[in-house]
Motif scaffolding. Structure first.
Motif, short mmCIF file in Angstrom:
data_model
loop_
_atom_site.label_atom_id
_atom_site.label_comp_id
_atom_site.label_asym_id
_atom_site.label_seq_id
_atom_site.Cartn_x
_atom_site.Cartn_y
_atom_site.Cartn_z
N TYR A 31 0.84 -1.19 0.00
CA TYR A 31 0.00 0.00 0.00
C TYR A 31 0.88 1.25 0.00
O TYR A 31 2.00 1.25 0.52
N SER A 32 0.33 2.31 -0.58
CA SER A 32 1.04 3.59 -0.58
C SER A 32 1.37 4.00 0.85
O SER A 32 0.56 3.87 1.77
N LYS A 33 2.58 4.51 1.02
CA LYS A 33 3.05 4.94 2.33
C LYS A 33 2.65 6.38 2.63
O LYS A 33 2.87 6.88 3.73
N ILE A 34 2.06 7.06 1.64
CA ILE A 34 1.75 8.48 1.77
C ILE A 34 0.33 8.67 2.26
O ILE A 34 -0.63 8.25 1.60
N CYS A 35 0.17 9.30 3.41
CA CYS A 35 -1.14 9.48 4.02
C CYS A 35 -2.04 10.30 3.10
O CYS A 35 -1.61 11.29 2.49
N THR A 36 -3.29 9.91 2.99
CA THR A 36 -4.24 10.60 2.13
C THR A 36 -4.81 11.86 2.77
O THR A 36 -5.67 12.52 2.18
N HIS A 37 -4.32 12.21 3.96
CA HIS A 37 -4.76 13.45 4.61
C HIS A 37 -3.85 14.60 4.23
O HIS A 37 -4.23 15.49 3.48
N MET A 38 -2.59 14.57 4.73
CA MET A 38 -1.66 15.66 4.46
C MET A 38 -0.34 15.19 3.86
O MET A 38 0.60 15.98 3.76
N GLY A 39 -0.25 13.92 3.50
CA GLY A 39 0.96 13.44 2.83
C GLY A 39 2.08 13.01 3.74
O GLY A 39 3.21 12.82 3.28
N CYS A 40 1.82 12.85 5.03
CA CYS A 40 2.87 12.37 5.94
C CYS A 40 3.13 10.88 5.68
O CYS A 40 2.28 10.17 5.13
N PRO A 41 4.30 10.36 6.10
CA PRO A 41 4.59 8.94 5.90
C PRO A 41 3.84 8.07 6.90
O PRO A 41 3.97 8.25 8.11
N VAL A 42 3.05 7.15 6.41
CA VAL A 42 2.35 6.19 7.27
C VAL A 42 3.32 5.04 7.52
O VAL A 42 3.45 4.13 6.71
N ALA A 43 4.02 5.07 8.63
CA ALA A 43 5.12 4.14 8.84
C ALA A 43 5.00 3.31 10.11
O ALA A 43 5.94 2.60 10.48
N LEU A 44 3.88 3.42 10.81
CA LEU A 44 3.72 2.68 12.07
C LEU A 44 2.71 1.55 11.86
O LEU A 44 1.57 1.80 11.48
N TYR A 45 3.14 0.32 12.11
CA TYR A 45 2.29 -0.85 11.91
C TYR A 45 2.05 -1.54 13.25
O TYR A 45 3.00 -1.92 13.95
N GLU A 46 0.78 -1.69 13.60
CA GLU A 46 0.41 -2.42 14.80
C GLU A 46 0.08 -3.85 14.40
O GLU A 46 -0.99 -4.13 13.83
N GLN A 47 1.00 -4.76 14.69
CA GLN A 47 0.86 -6.13 14.19
C GLN A 47 -0.35 -6.84 14.78
O GLN A 47 -1.01 -7.62 14.10
N ARG A 48 -0.68 -6.54 16.03
CA ARG A 48 -1.78 -7.25 16.68
C ARG A 48 -3.13 -6.85 16.08
O ARG A 48 -4.01 -7.69 15.88
#
Length: 345
Positions: free
Chosen positions: A266-283
């Motif tokens: 998936y794209s890493k670029i947030c669809t709000h303001m373009g920040c990097p979505v880089a935090l994944y909660e595995q649970r």
């Protein structure tokens, strides 16, 4: 006892038994001290010229901003140090010009009010919220009288310089907004990704095989050859991808065609303001944007479940090549990055 009724003026307004008098007379308003501009036409004309000068000064400040914007060139070819020096000079010119522009309008308006507009005290009695038609007509007449007393109509020098200052003042804002760049057009709709591009690890580089992605693994990905593009930083800002593996039975039906053996991109670029979505909660299988806490659910095709983002993260369809390396099936089917008005077109 207090009263708001004008008919009670001069009548008894307080009572007290004892040594105090039984009533107090309304003292009325104190004598009004006239200003020099009220009694001396020459002084009034001088004050009018001072106000006009301040408005003219505001115009000069605005022109300084406009001229400085074009004269101080921001050229990246000058080198890093020279560019910073130009940037500092540009900020000073724009800041000083804006300060003069705002100061001229503000001080001019205050000086106008304190020296030329009527300053006599008046009593305004309280009435019901909605007045009668006669009272509303009277209110309109009072407003017209206020305009006349302010001198806006009969002091053309002040009126014209004020209108000029106010007309010029927004122009630098238009120029500064120009620096935000042109509308994105197709720039966000077209990324560096194309069918057959290998998924390359970021930042270490090198392709990645499907067998390298264990359950729960996360990898940051860029398309092969992006470093050799004409504008690699711009391309990376649009093409960055998160690669994650989870159980296939957790995937939403619409995301399965673009996945491979439970691996989704998936794209890493947030669809709000373009920040990097880089935090994944595995649970919980949630992706979190650290800037404004927009949260996307991987099991629902990265649908937004919390935060200000309004659109799901675009999915990059993937598969493997003959050597087992992960490759893109096709480019993104929709624009990446934050939303904008022309996205649907």
């Amino acid at each position: 006892m207090s009263t708001n009724d004008p008919d009670d003026e001069g009548k008894e307004v307080a009572r007290h038994e004892g040594d105090l008098p039984s009533k107090f007379e309304n003292p009325g308003l104190p004598a009004h001290p006239h200003r020099l501009t009220d009694v001396d036409p020459k002084t009034a004309r001088r004050a009018e010229r001072q106000v006009a000068f301040l408005f003219l000064l505001s115009m000069v400040g605005t022109l300084v901003m406009i001229v400085g914007y074009f004269v101080v060139k921001m050229d990246h070819d000058l080198g890093f140090v020279a560019y910073l020096e130009r940037l500092e000079l540009s900020n000073k010119v724009l800041g000083i010009g804006m300060a003069i522009s705002l100061l001229g309008i503000g001080v001019g308006a205050v000086h106008w009010a304190k020296t030329l507009m009527p300053d006599e005290e008046k009593i305004d009695y309280r009435h019901l919220q909605r007045g009668s038609d006669e009272e509303r007509t009277e209110a309109v007449e009072k407003l017209a009288t206020g305009v006349e007393e302010s001198g806006f109509a009969r002091r053309p020098l002040i009126r014209n310089t004020l209108l000029g200052a106010m007309a010029l003042f927004p122009l630098p804002g238009v120029l500064l907004f120009r620096d935000t760049g042109p509308l994105p057009g197709r720039d966000l709709a077209e990324t560096f990704w194309k069918a057959g591009d290998r998924l390359m690890l970021d930042p270490e580089g090198g392709p990645i095989k499907a067998s390298d992605m264990v359950l729960g693994a996360v990898a940051h990905i860029l398309p092969e050859g992006i470093e050799e593009s004409e504008h690699p930083l711009n391309e990376k800002a649009k093409a960055a991808v998160l690669l994650i593996r989870l159980e296939e039975d957790l995937l939403a039906p619409e995301s399965i065609p673009g996945s491979y053996a439970g691996i989704v991109a998936y794209s890493k670029i947030c669809t709000h303001m373009g920040c990097p979505v880089a935090l994944y909660e595995q649970r919980t299988h949630h992706l979190l944007c650290p800037c404004h806490q927009s949260t996307f659910d991987l099991t629902q095709n990265c649908k937004v479940i919390f935060g200000p983002a309004k659109r799901a993260l675009p999915q990059l369809a993937i598969t493997v090549d003959d050597e087992g390396y992960l490759v893109a099936k096709a480019p993104f089917s929709e624009p990446t990055g934050p939303s904008y008005w022309e996205r649907s077109s």
